[in-house]
Each structure stands twice: as C-alpha cells, then as structure tokens.
Design a protein around this motif. Sequence first.
Motif, PDB file in Angstrom:
ATOM      1  N   ASP A   1      46.839 100.772   7.407  1.00 16.86           N
ATOM      2  CA  ASP A   1      48.267 100.454   7.330  1.00 16.86           C
ATOM      3  C   ASP A   1      48.943 101.158   6.153  1.00 16.86           C
ATOM      4  N   ILE A   2      48.176 101.859   5.342  1.00 16.85           N
ATOM      5  CA  ILE A   2      48.741 102.557   4.187  1.00 16.85           C
ATOM      6  C   ILE A   2      49.767 103.590   4.648  1.00 16.85           C
ATOM      7  N   SER A   3      50.908 103.628   3.975  1.00 15.49           N
ATOM      8  CA  SER A   3      51.964 104.592   4.312  1.00 15.49           C
ATOM      9  C   SER A   3      51.802 105.855   3.466  1.00 15.49           C
ATOM     10  N   GLU A   4      52.590 106.880   3.783  1.00 16.54           N
ATOM     11  CA  GLU A   4      52.552 108.102   2.984  1.00 16.54           C
ATOM     12  C   GLU A   4      52.968 107.813   1.549  1.00 16.54           C
ATOM     13  N   GLU A   5      53.988 106.956   1.375  1.00 14.74           N
ATOM     14  CA  GLU A   5      54.441 106.597   0.024  1.00 14.74           C
ATOM     15  C   GLU A   5      53.344 105.862  -0.734  1.00 14.74           C
ATOM     16  N   ASP A   6      52.624 104.974  -0.033  1.00 13.49           N
ATOM     17  CA  ASP A   6      51.515 104.261  -0.665  1.00 13.49           C
ATOM     18  C   ASP A   6      50.414 105.231  -1.089  1.00 13.49           C
ATOM     19  N   ALA A   7      50.110 106.200  -0.226  1.00 15.69           N
ATOM     20  CA  ALA A   7      49.060 107.167  -0.538  1.00 15.69           C
ATOM     21  C   ALA A   7      49.414 107.980  -1.781  1.00 15.69           C
ATOM     22  N   LEU A   8      50.685 108.363  -1.900  1.00 17.28           N
ATOM     23  CA  LEU A   8      51.123 109.062  -3.103  1.00 17.28           C
ATOM     24  C   LEU A   8      50.958 108.169  -4.330  1.00 17.28           C
ATOM     25  N   ALA A   9      51.273 106.864  -4.176  1.00 14.98           N
ATOM     26  CA  ALA A   9      51.157 105.923  -5.285  1.00 14.98           C
ATOM     27  C   ALA A   9      49.701 105.646  -5.646  1.00 14.98           C
ATOM     28  N   GLU A  10      48.764 105.985  -4.759  1.00 16.50           N
ATOM     29  CA  GLU A  10      47.340 105.829  -5.041  1.00 16.50           C
ATOM     30  C   GLU A  10      46.822 106.933  -5.966  1.00 16.50           C
ATOM     31  N   GLY A  11      47.700 107.885  -6.294  1.00 14.01           N
ATOM     32  CA  GLY A  11      47.306 108.934  -7.227  1.00 14.01           C
ATOM     33  C   GLY A  11      47.100 110.280  -6.603  1.00 14.01           C
ATOM     34  N   CYS A  12      47.656 110.491  -5.417  1.00 14.73           N
ATOM     35  CA  CYS A  12      47.538 111.795  -4.764  1.00 14.73           C
ATOM     36  C   CYS A  12      47.990 112.888  -5.731  1.00 14.73           C
ATOM     37  N   PRO A  13      47.133 113.858  -6.041  1.00 14.50           N
ATOM     38  CA  PRO A  13      47.478 114.863  -7.045  1.00 14.50           C
ATOM     39  C   PRO A  13      48.573 115.814  -6.618  1.00 14.50           C
ATOM     40  N   ALA A  14      48.798 115.935  -5.323  1.00 13.30           N
ATOM     41  CA  ALA A  14      49.832 116.833  -4.822  1.00 13.30           C
ATOM     42  C   ALA A  14      51.057 116.023  -4.430  1.00 13.30           C
ATOM     43  N   GLN A  15      52.170 116.345  -4.984  1.00 11.88           N
ATOM     44  CA  GLN A  15      53.395 115.597  -4.728  1.00 11.88           C
ATOM     45  C   GLN A  15      54.261 116.232  -3.646  1.00 11.88           C
ATOM     46  N   THR A  16      53.797 117.344  -3.080  1.00 15.98           N
ATOM     47  CA  THR A  16      54.543 117.987  -1.997  1.00 15.98           C
ATOM     48  C   THR A  16      53.582 118.380  -0.888  1.00 15.98           C
ATOM     49  N   TYR A  17      54.090 118.518   0.326  1.00 18.48           N
ATOM     50  CA  TYR A  17      53.261 118.906   1.453  1.00 18.48           C
ATOM     51  C   TYR A  17      52.695 120.311   1.258  1.00 18.48           C
ATOM     52  N   GLU A  18      53.445 121.199   0.580  1.00 19.34           N
ATOM     53  CA  GLU A  18      52.960 122.554   0.347  1.00 19.34           C
ATOM     54  C   GLU A  18      51.684 122.526  -0.485  1.00 19.34           C
ATOM     55  N   GLU A  19      51.651 121.646  -1.503  1.00 18.32           N
ATOM     56  CA  GLU A  19      50.474 121.554  -2.368  1.00 18.32           C
ATOM     57  C   GLU A  19      49.282 120.975  -1.625  1.00 18.32           C
ATOM     58  N   LEU A  20      49.529 120.195  -0.576  1.00 17.19           N
ATOM     59  CA  LEU A  20      48.449 119.591   0.194  1.00 17.19           C
ATOM     60  C   LEU A  20      47.897 120.545   1.258  1.00 17.19           C
ATOM     61  N   SER A  21      48.463 121.735   1.341  1.00 20.85           N
ATOM     62  CA  SER A  21      48.004 122.754   2.305  1.00 20.85           C
ATOM     63  C   SER A  21      47.969 122.214   3.728  1.00 20.85           C
ATOM     64  N   GLY A  22      49.040 121.529   4.109  1.00 21.22           N
ATOM     65  CA  GLY A  22      49.151 121.038   5.467  1.00 21.22           C
ATOM     66  C   GLY A  22      48.622 119.638   5.686  1.00 21.22           C
ATOM     67  N   MET A  23      47.875 119.077   4.730  1.00 24.77           N
ATOM     68  CA  MET A  23      47.357 117.729   4.868  1.00 24.77           C
ATOM     69  C   MET A  23      48.383 116.730   4.346  1.00 24.77           C
ATOM     70  N   ASP A  24      48.610 115.658   5.106  1.00 28.75           N
ATOM     71  CA  ASP A  24      49.559 114.650   4.644  1.00 28.75           C
ATOM     72  C   ASP A  24      48.879 113.752   3.614  1.00 28.75           C
ATOM     73  N   PRO A  25      49.656 113.006   2.799  1.00 27.72           N
ATOM     74  CA  PRO A  25      49.056 112.150   1.765  1.00 27.72           C
ATOM     75  C   PRO A  25      48.050 111.146   2.327  1.00 27.72           C
ATOM     76  N   ARG A  26      48.296 110.623   3.532  1.00 29.76           N
ATOM     77  CA  ARG A  26      47.339 109.694   4.121  1.00 29.76           C
ATOM     78  C   ARG A  26      46.016 110.408   4.428  1.00 29.76           C
ATOM     79  N   GLY A  27      46.100 111.673   4.810  1.00 31.22           N
ATOM     80  CA  GLY A  27      44.883 112.446   5.054  1.00 31.22           C
ATOM     81  C   GLY A  27      44.084 112.627   3.776  1.00 31.22           C
ATOM     82  N   TRP A  28      44.796 112.870   2.672  1.00 30.85           N
ATOM     83  CA  TRP A  28      44.118 112.976   1.375  1.00 30.85           C
ATOM     84  C   TRP A  28      43.423 111.668   1.038  1.00 30.85           C
ATOM     85  N   TYR A  29      44.107 110.541   1.259  1.00 32.07           N
ATOM     86  CA  TYR A  29      43.509 109.253   0.921  1.00 32.07           C
ATOM     87  C   TYR A  29      42.343 108.923   1.862  1.00 32.07           C
TER      88      TYR A  29
END
Length: 243
Positions: free
Chosen positions: A174-202
């Motif tokens: 149920d984690i949202s993209e905003e929640d995943a960013l708040a979990e400490g995702c090091p990339a704050q933009t989709y470009e930095e994630l190389s196509g992976m969304d924040p939920r994918g990182w988490y």
Amino acid sequence: MSDRPINMRAVDVRALLAATKTQHRIPITSVRTAEHPESHPYTMRGADLGKALDQAADFRRLDGDIWHWTASAFSYQVGPRTNWLAHIGFAAGDRLWVRERLGRRPASFLGIEATNGVESACYSADDEDVVNEHEFNLAPWWKYRGGLSASCMPRWASRLTLIIEGVKVDRLQDISEEDALAEGCPAQTYEELSGMDPRGWYHDLWDSINGPDAWDANPWVIALTFAPHCTNIDAMEKPHAAA
C-alpha cells in the motif's frame, strides 16, 4: 509517550543524516493482544499470529498504541475470535533513539598507540568518530568482536533521535510513491532513478533486507512517520505530559 530504541541499517542512517528519511516500515512479527482494554494482554507470535494476519481485514487505532484488529482466527489462549485489541508498541509522541553498528579503526591506521586495547570508535555508516567520555568502556567488546552490532549499541552513543508524528498499520504494497521517497529514496527525480519509480526502489530495498520474494508476500507492517533530530536523546528536553 515513551522512549525506546530502534535498530537502523547503514542505508537508513545515511538517509536520516541527509534529512531524506521521515518514514520507516517494520514488519509485524509479534502483537500484544487482549479481549478488551481492561484484560491482561498476551503476546501472539509464530503460527497463531501468521494465521491471524492472513485473515486480517483491517486495523483501526483506538488510543495510543492500542488498535482494533478484525481477523477471523484461533488462539490457543482464548479460542476462536473475530475482534481483537492489539498493542503495537508505537504511538505519536514516542521518542526513538537510533541504534546503529559501531566499528573501530586500527591504531596503526591512526599512527597512535591503542589505549587499554581501544583504538578509535566510529559509526560504521559514515566512519564518523564516536565522541564520548564513555568511549573506552567499549574495550572488552572490541577485543572479541571487532566492533558492536546495532543491537548492542549503548544509549549514550546514539546520535539520532526520532519523534513519532504518525503511526499506520498497512499492507506493505500500500506504500505510495510519496511514502517511498519519505523512506529515504536517494533519487528525488525519475531521471535519477533511471526509469524505476520510487516504489520499485523500495521493493528492491525491502527484498535485499528481508529476503527474496519478501515484497511479494505483502505482509502487514507498522508505518512510522517521524521528525528526525541529529542529537542524542538525552540531550533533548523531554516533553511534559499534558495535565
């Protein structure tokens, strides 16, 4: 309100120090449960808890760390039940002092002689010095272990304190993209994630910590939202309870 320790891995500590982490999710592995608020709670874990969580419909907060839990399950202590009261151990206003792994530097690296068998204490996450008058009390631990695991870290050595602002009980996915960013995702933009969304990182982070397919199991988790403070808990003024 209460004070309690919480273990953090190096990746979490670095995110807290960088002020990019304000949420943390913890899998539910045990629950103190009771029939009603006045009854004595007991701890449910293992197979009983697993079956109850598999059947769980929802969690709804009642007061403090007490939640109403709807689940059709059987407990050997009280028999078949549908409605439970669960004490999850976290509530808004609680203070968490972060425990992290401590390491050591060889005396030869520092160009100095070790004192009482102690070389130099450091935080493993970023190699910063542990500066405290109690530092040399760690010598017996270092002699045999070469450092201290997070679980053994003393309260005085903690450098991070988290003040809980909100608690939720959700399914992991149920984690949202905003929640995943708040979990400490090091990339704050989709470009930095190389196509992976924040939920994918988490998703990848959760599996790396909890094992392959841990994300797919979609467990119930305690989701904490907090304000991080880069200071020892005992250096902070403890809020007074309301009259």
